[in-house]
Scaffold this motif. Sequence first.
Motif, PDB file in Angstrom:
ATOM      1  N   SER B  19       0.819  -1.220   0.000  1.00  0.00           N
ATOM      2  CA  SER B  19       0.000   0.000   0.000  1.00  0.00           C
ATOM      3  C   SER B  19       0.850   1.267   0.000  1.00  0.00           C
ATOM      4  CB  SER B  19      -0.961  -0.006   1.186  1.00  0.00           C
ATOM      5  OG  SER B  19      -0.229   0.086   2.385  1.00  0.00           O
ATOM      6  N   ARG B  20       2.088   1.164   0.477  1.00  0.00           N
ATOM      7  CA  ARG B  20       2.985   2.338   0.515  1.00  0.00           C
ATOM      8  C   ARG B  20       4.278   2.040  -0.222  1.00  0.00           C
ATOM      9  NH1 ARG B  20       1.960   6.398   4.401  1.00  0.00           N
ATOM     10  NH2 ARG B  20       4.005   7.336   4.213  1.00  0.00           N
ATOM     11  N   ASP B  22       7.305   3.759  -0.668  1.00  0.00           N
ATOM     12  CA  ASP B  22       8.034   4.936  -0.188  1.00  0.00           C
ATOM     13  C   ASP B  22       9.530   4.640  -0.114  1.00  0.00           C
ATOM     14  OD1 ASP B  22       8.323   3.319   2.050  1.00  0.00           O
ATOM     15  OD2 ASP B  22       6.916   4.446   3.287  1.00  0.00           O
ATOM     16  N   ALA B  23      10.286   5.572   0.472  1.00  0.00           N
ATOM     17  CA  ALA B  23      11.745   5.444   0.506  1.00  0.00           C
ATOM     18  C   ALA B  23      12.199   4.179   1.235  1.00  0.00           C
ATOM     19  CB  ALA B  23      12.353   6.679   1.162  1.00  0.00           C
ATOM     20  N   GLN B  52      -1.557   2.850  -2.385  1.00  0.00           N
ATOM     21  CA  GLN B  52      -2.333   4.027  -1.988  1.00  0.00           C
ATOM     22  C   GLN B  52      -1.435   5.241  -1.800  1.00  0.00           C
ATOM     23  OE1 GLN B  52      -5.676   3.954  -1.735  1.00  0.00           O
ATOM     24  NE2 GLN B  52      -5.675   1.781  -2.277  1.00  0.00           N
ATOM     25  N   PHE B  53      -0.144   4.990  -1.618  1.00  0.00           N
ATOM     26  CA  PHE B  53       0.785   6.086  -1.352  1.00  0.00           C
ATOM     27  C   PHE B  53       2.085   5.860  -2.101  1.00  0.00           C
ATOM     28  CE2 PHE B  53       4.321   8.016   0.930  1.00  0.00           C
ATOM     29  CZ  PHE B  53       3.878   9.308   1.126  1.00  0.00           C
ATOM     30  N   LEU B  54       2.499   6.894  -2.831  1.00  0.00           N
ATOM     31  CA  LEU B  54       3.767   6.849  -3.559  1.00  0.00           C
ATOM     32  C   LEU B  54       4.469   8.173  -3.302  1.00  0.00           C
ATOM     33  CD1 LEU B  54       5.412   5.321  -5.890  1.00  0.00           C
ATOM     34  CD2 LEU B  54       4.182   6.792  -7.477  1.00  0.00           C
ATOM     35  N   ASP B  55       5.749   8.133  -2.936  1.00  0.00           N
ATOM     36  CA  ASP B  55       6.482   9.400  -2.798  1.00  0.00           C
ATOM     37  C   ASP B  55       7.549   9.473  -3.884  1.00  0.00           C
ATOM     38  OD1 ASP B  55       8.535   7.783  -1.923  1.00  0.00           O
ATOM     39  OD2 ASP B  55       8.552   8.541   0.131  1.00  0.00           O
ATOM     40  N   SER B  56       8.389  10.505  -3.840  1.00  0.00           N
ATOM     41  CA  SER B  56       9.342  10.688  -4.939  1.00  0.00           C
ATOM     42  C   SER B  56      10.372   9.564  -4.981  1.00  0.00           C
ATOM     43  CB  SER B  56      10.021  12.052  -4.845  1.00  0.00           C
ATOM     44  OG  SER B  56      10.881  12.101  -3.731  1.00  0.00           O
ATOM     45  N   SER B  57      10.656   8.935  -3.836  1.00  0.00           N
ATOM     46  CA  SER B  57      11.582   7.796  -3.836  1.00  0.00           C
ATOM     47  C   SER B  57      10.964   6.606  -4.561  1.00  0.00           C
ATOM     48  CB  SER B  57      11.941   7.388  -2.406  1.00  0.00           C
ATOM     49  OG  SER B  57      12.496   8.467  -1.707  1.00  0.00           O
ATOM     50  N   LEU B  59       8.595   6.826  -6.819  1.00  0.00           N
ATOM     51  CA  LEU B  59       8.533   7.216  -8.232  1.00  0.00           C
ATOM     52  C   LEU B  59       9.897   7.016  -8.884  1.00  0.00           C
ATOM     53  CD1 LEU B  59       6.910   8.578 -10.566  1.00  0.00           C
ATOM     54  CD2 LEU B  59       7.868  10.756  -9.764  1.00  0.00           C
ATOM     55  N   GLY B  60      10.959   7.412  -8.180  1.00  0.00           N
ATOM     56  CA  GLY B  60      12.311   7.240  -8.708  1.00  0.00           C
ATOM     57  C   GLY B  60      12.622   5.777  -8.968  1.00  0.00           C
ATOM     58  N   ALA B  83      -4.192   9.384  -4.980  1.00  0.00           N
ATOM     59  CA  ALA B  83      -2.983  10.082  -4.520  1.00  0.00           C
ATOM     60  C   ALA B  83      -1.800   9.798  -5.451  1.00  0.00           C
ATOM     61  CB  ALA B  83      -2.648   9.665  -3.091  1.00  0.00           C
ATOM     62  N   LYS B  86      -2.187  11.819  -8.561  1.00  0.00           N
ATOM     63  CA  LYS B  86      -1.815  13.208  -8.319  1.00  0.00           C
ATOM     64  C   LYS B  86      -0.293  13.391  -8.403  1.00  0.00           C
ATOM     65  CE  LYS B  86      -2.575  17.099  -5.222  1.00  0.00           C
ATOM     66  NZ  LYS B  86      -3.363  17.602  -4.096  1.00  0.00           N
ATOM     67  N   LEU B  87       0.457  12.450  -7.854  1.00  0.00           N
ATOM     68  CA  LEU B  87       1.922  12.539  -7.913  1.00  0.00           C
ATOM     69  C   LEU B  87       2.411  12.472  -9.363  1.00  0.00           C
ATOM     70  CD1 LEU B  87       4.483  12.423  -5.828  1.00  0.00           C
ATOM     71  CD2 LEU B  87       4.760  10.219  -6.907  1.00  0.00           C
TER      72      LEU B  87
END
Lengths: 147, 118
Positions: B19-20, B22-23, B52-57, B59-60, B83, B86-87
């Motif tokens: 679900s996440r 992230d970094a 449900q959640f993606l941050d720039s890490s 995405l990278g 979300a 949106k990113l």
Amino acid sequence: MAELTETKSDLRICCAGELVPVRQTLQHVRHFLSAQDIPYEVSADIDLVLSEIMTNIVEHGYKDAAGVIECDLVLNTASVECRMSDTGRAFDPSGAGHTAPDPATFAEGGYGWFLVRSLTSQLSYAREGDRNILYFSMQRQAADEPC
Amino acid sequence: MQVTQCQMGDALVITVLESRLDAAVAIVFKDIMREVHVEDGMRVILNLKQVQFLDSSGLGAIVGVMKLLGPTRPMEIAALTPAVRKLFRLTRMDTVFRIHDHAPVMADAGTPQISAAG
């Protein structure tokens, strides 16, 4: 590993400056925001902004020395205000993230501060003694544009 | 974290069971994807339905995987949650990736292969 103190509309976070505790802490933050009736889109934006800033602190500020990240989140009627503090290497983000990487270059990084800037207002930084202090504000209500 | 993979026609659909993204898990995700065997000429559809959640890490890491696969194994993205969408919009990555509203549906109920790490 992480300590969270809640009052009715405020949240104080004290989290080890490492990626896994940051991830776990932000999951707690989402539960807190949800319990405070913060709209899902806004909660997701807060999560993203905190994740970008905290990851930056872990990967750069605490690259050579361990430390903690403190975060005070205050939920006002119309805004959410946040003050973050760490004792890592000094980093002034004033010049960072004013533009996003060109998507055609398929950059693997360089998006973090651009995202923070896109989603916050009143972003400000100060170095106080051995501390980085970052402040920003966000809207409490979802913008009209689709998510 | 885990991913499942399922071949459908000329596409390999890889579903991220997390679900996440992230970094904290970005490197694990990249390592798992590095182990996935993809034939030359096959498309890869990354199904983000559960993310449900993606941050720039995160995405990278996705961009990094796309580069690892190279031009002969083009990567496409499917099923963005709000979300994550949106990113992609904020970073304008929605202009350079082919994005599907939904991942292709399995024609038969074959058991997907699971890859796990971390």
